[in-house]
Design a protein around this motif. Structure first.
Motif: not given
Length: 454
Positions: A283-287, A371-379, A403-409
């Motif tokens: 969810r958070v980092f680009v693979p 939200n279909g599992g959409a999540a982001m690490l808020r800081r 997030q790994a992808d803002p369009l999904r986060g």
């Protein structure tokens, strides 16, 4: 203002970072323990682990009255003579985050008490070569300052006598950076401009930018010193576009570890994704595959300056405030019952047959399972920039989410908030930015090197 927000200091949200083996260095998990990430404190008068105090070790912290410097019983305001051995009052200033690692610092580390967000545009005529030299300088400076050392050139002395104080410095690239450096083919699609939202009242002068820097520390002077050093070292390569200042609760300010409160008085940070969760990295980092190679292990930061309309909010009765959020103000527990961490029962109804957690409650709308599992690490950081002429406070949240992808986060959650969040009446989005923060630099590398020299 999503419910899945970051506590100011939570060990569950603090990702371990490898120590580089320097004396006094702590990785993130050590810095973040116990449960809310407040660093363990050394008892007043306890000897330094190394028996000597470095030039920038912490000598004292605000808010501690009647604490003595040593066994002789000297008061906290006592000025030590050259022949005396001083002892730090707490370990707050000695906490250190490593600069080098798989990911950049300042993403999964516990929130710091002070923060600065700053954006730059490359100067006219500056391109890829100048950008590479700038990121090389900035990275070398970040490594030094995060270790508690002085700047390599013309140090201002602002942070003299203080330790690293959990300083983190994070770098990112905006959409416009790639055209200015001739790297358009390397620009990821995830950096496409964010869509417009109904709550947006965006000031373009305080939005976006070619380059972005996030600075955080547990000491205000350490944070300002880093800000000033980064700004000066931009030199002729980049010019300041905008800058914002923020704060959070200081580590150790509460009697026991707990989640932070925002300027509305609400506990804010209960449902943030945690590194221990199996899908956290996804969810958070680009693979390492499936995206630009230079962004492997990096993340995308959405930055929003969200003004809270506090006068309107504070006129609401307590019960109405709780129904807007969907949680009790006293302890953050969901209106459906339990404690702060109890799962929200969205099906529970009251005697009137209506849902106990209103359909428009902020906490209901922002739940990942809604939200279909959409999540982001808020800081985020809170901010207060004074008052308008009529006395209205210019205050709110410097929202930063990873997030790994803002369009999904970020985007799907914000779109849903746009359609019916009860909190939208009390907030206004006034500035926005989207930045790609590449993976962490290995020893001997600088941040962004794989992009700029690839």
């Amino acid at each position: 203002m999503a419910d899945q927000s970051t506590p100011p200091a939570s060990s569950q949200n603090a990702r371990p970072r490898k120590s580089q083996g320097r004396p006094g260095e702590k990785h993130s998990a050590e810095k973040a323990a116990p449960a809310n990430g407040t660093p363990e404190k050394t008892a007043a008068g306890a000897p330094s682990p190394q028996g000597a105090i470095s030039r920038r070790r912490l000598l004292g912290t605000a808010g501690a009255t009647g604490i003595v410097l040593g066994t002789a019983g000297a008061v906290a305001g006592h000025a030590a003579t050259p022949s005396e051995k001083t002892v730090p009052l707490t370990s707050l200033g000695t906490d250190r985050v490593a600069f080098h690692g798989t990911h950049q610092p300042g993403i999964t580390d516990a929130l710091q008490a002070r923060g600065h967000l700053i954006a730059f545009d490359l100067a006219a005529g500056a391109g890829r070569k100048e950008a590479a030299a700038l990121l090389r300088r900035w990275s070398a400076t970040a490594e030094r300052l995060m270790a508690g050392e002085t700047a390599a050139h013309d140090d201002t002395g602002v942070a003299r006598d203080a330790g690293p104080s959990s300083l983190t410095i994070t770098f990112g690239f905006g959409n416009s950076f790639f055209a200015r450096t001739g790297l358009e083919k390397q620009r990821p699609s995830a950096l496409d401009p964010l869509p417009e939202f109904s709550s947006d009242r965006l000031d373009p002068r305080r939005s976006n930018g070619d380059l972005w820097v996030q600075i955080g520390a547990d000491d205000a002077l350490v944070a300002f010193h880093a800000l000033r050093t980064v700004q000066k070292e931009a030199g002729g390569a980049a010019r300041l576009r905008w800058q914002m200042n923020g704060f959070n609760r200081s580590p150790g300010a509460t009697a026991h570890p707990m989640t932070a409160r925002n300027l509305m008085g609400q506990i804010d940070g209960t449902r943030n994704p945690k590194p221990a969760e199996p899908d956290f990295d996804r969810r958070v980092f680009v693979p390492s595959s499936g995206g630009p190679a230079w962004m492997a292990n990096g993340s995308y930061a959405v930055v929003r300056r969200i003004r809270m309309l506090l006068d309107d909010w504070e006129r609401l009765p307590l019960r109405a405030q709780e129904e807007v959020i969907g949680r009790r103000k006293s302890d953050g527990a969901p209106l459906s019952g339990g404690t702060e961490t109890t799962a929200m029962d969205l099906e529970r109804t009251g005697a009137d047959g209506k849902p106990v957690v209103p359909l428009t409650a902020h906490a209901r709308i922002t739940r990942p399972d809604q939200n279909g599992g959409a999540a982001m690490l808020r800081r985020p950081f809170s901010y207060h920039d004074g008052f308008d002429a009529d006395g209205t406070p210019d205050a709110g949240l410097l929202f930063v989410c990873w997030q790994a992808d803002p369009l999904r986060g970020f985007v799907p959650v914000q779109r849903k908030l746009d359609r019916g969040d009860a909190l939208s009446r009390f907030i206004r989005h006034e500035a926005s930015g989207l930045f790609a923060a590449p993976g962490g630099a290995a020893k001997g590398e600088y941040v962004g090197q794989r992009l700029l020299e690839g």
